[in-house]
Design an enzyme around this catalytic site. Structure first.
Site, PDB file in Angstrom:
ATOM      1  N   PHE A 127      -1.028 -15.315   4.188  1.00  0.00           N
ATOM      2  CA  PHE A 127      -1.586 -14.126   3.552  1.00  0.00           C
ATOM      3  C   PHE A 127      -1.031 -14.076   2.121  1.00  0.00           C
ATOM      4  CE2 PHE A 127      -1.759  -9.494   2.738  1.00  0.00           C
ATOM      5  CZ  PHE A 127      -3.112  -9.316   2.948  1.00  0.00           C
ATOM      6  N   ASP A 198       7.417 -12.983   8.957  1.00  0.00           N
ATOM      7  CA  ASP A 198       6.466 -11.903   8.744  1.00  0.00           C
ATOM      8  C   ASP A 198       5.746 -11.674  10.069  1.00  0.00           C
ATOM      9  OD1 ASP A 198       4.254 -10.275   8.158  1.00  0.00           O
ATOM     10  OD2 ASP A 198       4.146 -11.000   6.100  1.00  0.00           O
ATOM     11  N   TYR A 223       0.571  -0.478  10.297  1.00  0.00           N
ATOM     12  CA  TYR A 223      -0.807   0.038  10.307  1.00  0.00           C
ATOM     13  C   TYR A 223      -1.796  -0.876  11.026  1.00  0.00           C
ATOM     14  CZ  TYR A 223      -0.990  -2.851   6.014  1.00  0.00           C
ATOM     15  OH  TYR A 223      -0.884  -3.858   5.109  1.00  0.00           O
ATOM     16  N   LYS A 224      -1.329  -2.040  11.503  1.00  0.00           N
ATOM     17  CA  LYS A 224      -2.231  -2.933  12.243  1.00  0.00           C
ATOM     18  C   LYS A 224      -2.115  -2.618  13.737  1.00  0.00           C
ATOM     19  CE  LYS A 224      -2.149  -6.262   8.498  1.00  0.00           C
ATOM     20  NZ  LYS A 224      -1.426  -7.362   7.859  1.00  0.00           N
ATOM     21  N   ARG A 372     -13.607 -12.583  11.804  1.00  0.00           N
ATOM     22  CA  ARG A 372     -12.331 -12.331  12.460  1.00  0.00           C
ATOM     23  C   ARG A 372     -12.471 -11.139  13.411  1.00  0.00           C
ATOM     24  NH1 ARG A 372      -6.793 -10.741   9.374  1.00  0.00           N
ATOM     25  NH2 ARG A 372      -8.043  -8.884   9.015  1.00  0.00           N
TER      26      ARG A 372
HETATM   27  C1  LIG Z   1      -1.269  -7.330   6.435  1.00  0.00           C
HETATM   28  C2  LIG Z   1      -0.257  -8.281   5.925  1.00  0.00           C
HETATM   29  C3  LIG Z   1       0.590  -7.918   4.877  1.00  0.00           C
HETATM   30  C4  LIG Z   1       0.413  -6.577   4.203  1.00  0.00           C
HETATM   31  O1  LIG Z   1       1.270  -6.349   3.175  1.00  0.00           O
HETATM   32  P1  LIG Z   1       1.192  -4.961   2.404  1.00  0.00           P
HETATM   33  O2  LIG Z   1       2.402  -4.992   1.563  1.00  0.00           O
HETATM   34  O3  LIG Z   1       1.213  -3.880   3.450  1.00  0.00           O
HETATM   35  O4  LIG Z   1      -0.085  -4.920   1.641  1.00  0.00           O
HETATM   36  C5  LIG Z   1       1.562  -8.815   4.487  1.00  0.00           C
HETATM   37  N1  LIG Z   1       1.674 -10.033   5.068  1.00  0.00           N
HETATM   38  C6  LIG Z   1       0.854 -10.405   6.069  1.00  0.00           C
HETATM   39  C7  LIG Z   1       1.006 -11.743   6.698  1.00  0.00           C
HETATM   40  C8  LIG Z   1      -0.145  -9.559   6.508  1.00  0.00           C
HETATM   41  O5  LIG Z   1      -0.977  -9.937   7.473  1.00  0.00           O
END
Ligand SMILES: *Cc1c(COP(=O)(O)O)cnc(C)c1O
Length: 413
Positions: A127, A198, A223-224, A372
């Site tokens: 990501f 992560d 939030y996921k 997805r």
């Molecule tokens: C959703 C996600 C993020 C989100 O980061 P934010 O700082 O909340 O925007 C970070 N890393 C991964 C791998 C994600 O899937």
């Protein structure tokens, strides 16, 4: 030919030990929501809590609520709860800041513990925010720091004794691939490196046991799969053994040993609290609690069993019913190698997803060609999986997605 029927899916739902949880989420009746890996559903109690936090705690309690409503303690209190979901101990987790900010802090802390080394191993396909954050950090540190980008196949070869930190996302945001945290952490440690995991797509979706894996640092989202609400704060885990020795490059008064002494120089707080920065978005932070509480009502094993049941069913149905319709499975087929989402490749994935959403099945699109689908064990059902594949099949057969309006891009995909 697959023997699965709509009735057999209903039977799976009747036997589902988590079926009772769905009623505790507010979900629209007219849609099948398979995007909880992007934004989780709302726990019903969140809307009453929001009223309480805004009208009573803020409106009436005003500044007194920092003490009376426990606002000051929220990052630590929620962190101690969340610790129970990721195999950490109380005092090792803070719910605070955005995931990306926490990643900055965690990687910086890990680098401070390996001052002789200069290499961070990451996946280029990760990501993007993770890569951007670490690129920015290393550029700021200057000298000869570098990221050694690799992919899963190259990990073993990439981890050598120049490596300070191995920074990986356990469940890949696009493919849904699940890494073996225990094995990768052991390989990093054998080379003298530390790990930063992560867990954005892991927490609330797969069994995470940070301390059993001897993980060093971790970050993740609420939030996921934790259903904390749009933009709710992320979290940071620092193993107790690293807390006192870690440098704190991103400092704020909340991480000070005596914040209300208002002294000139930073002295880090004891424990994980040193990684706090400043004043938190209290409304959003407070609303993350119901989702964490709900997840704590299930065992990680129950969550994982249901999640695999849903994703396996989806894969089997797609392969049985959408054969020859242009889809390709991207997510690993082996259950032990996948998180709680399934990615399908289609050359016109964006238009297909737009059309599918219009037909009431909400997933999302990830560039360049991925459809997805996220499966949330607490609220998705086997029947929804059946109906979603049914609509996907008829959409692909009809080619309705070719209508021009589905090609128009929205800012958020
Ligand atoms: C959703 C996600 C993020 C989100 O980061 P934010 O700082 O909340 O925007 C970070 N890393 C991964 C791998 C994600 O899937």
């Amino acid at each position: 030919m697959s023997t699965i029927t709509r009735a057999s899916c209903l039977a799976l739902d009747r036997a589902d030990e988590l079926a009772g949880f769905r009623a505790r989420f507010a979900l629209p009746e007219d849609r099948i929501y398979l995007d909880g890996n992007s934004l989780g559903a709302m726990p019903r109690v969140a809307s009453e809590l929001a009223q309480d936090v805004v009208a009573r705690q803020w409106g009436d309690g005003l500044v007194g609520s920092w003490n009376e409503a426990g606002w000051w303690q929220l990052p630590k209190r929620l962190g101690d709860k969340l610790a129970g979901l990721v195999g950490a101990d109380p005092g090792e987790v803070l719910v605070t800041d955005a995931t990306g900010i926490n990643l900055f802090k965690a990687v910086a802390a890990a680098l401070s513990l390996r001052p002789e080394r200069r290499v961070v191993v990451m996946e280029g396909s990760n990501f993007p925010t993770d890569n951007y954050v670490v690129q920015g950090l290393l550029e700021t540190l200057g000298r000869d720091y570098e990221i050694r980008f690799t992919e899963e196949e190259g990990l073993d070869a990439a981890i050598d004794d120049d490596v300070a930190v191995v920074c990986l996302t356990q469940v890949h945001y696009r493919s849904g691939r699940l890494l073996d945290m225990r094995a990768v952490t052991a390989a990093a440690h054998a080379a003298g490196a530390l790990t930063v995991w992560d867990l954005s797509h892991s927490t609330g979706a797969v069994v995470v046991d940070l301390n059993a894996c001897e993980a060093d640092f971790a970050v993740g989202c609420t939030y996921k799969y934790l259903n904390g609400g749009p933009g709710s704060p992320g979290y940071l885990f620092a193993a107790r053994r690293h807390q006192a020795g870690s440098g704190v490059p991103l400092r704020g008064w909340w991480g000070h040993e005596a914040p209300f002494d208002f002294v000139r120089d930073f002295r880090p707080a004891a424990g994980v609290a040193r990684f706090a920065t400043g004043t938190q978005p209290i409304v959003s932070l407070a609303l993350a609690e119901p989702g964490i509480d709900l997840a704590l009502e299930m065992t990680p094993t129950q969550l994982r069993r249901k999640s695999l049941s849903l994703t396996s069913l989806f894969i089997e149905l797609v392969e049985g019913r959408c054969d020859g319709l242009g889809l390709e499975l991207v997510t690993p087929r082996a259950p032990a190698r996948r998180g709680s989402q399934v990615a399908l490749r289609h050359p016109q994935a964006y238009a297909v997803m737009q059309a599918l959403i219009e037909k009431g099945v909400v997933g999302d699109f990830r560039a360049p060609d991925i459809l997805r689908f996220g499966f949330a064990a607490p609220y998705n059902s086997h029947l929804e999986v059946w109906d979603a594949v049914d609509r996907l099949q008829s959409l692909l057969r009809s080619e309705d997605w070719r209508a021009a309006r589905y090609a128009r891009r929205n800012p958020v995909t």
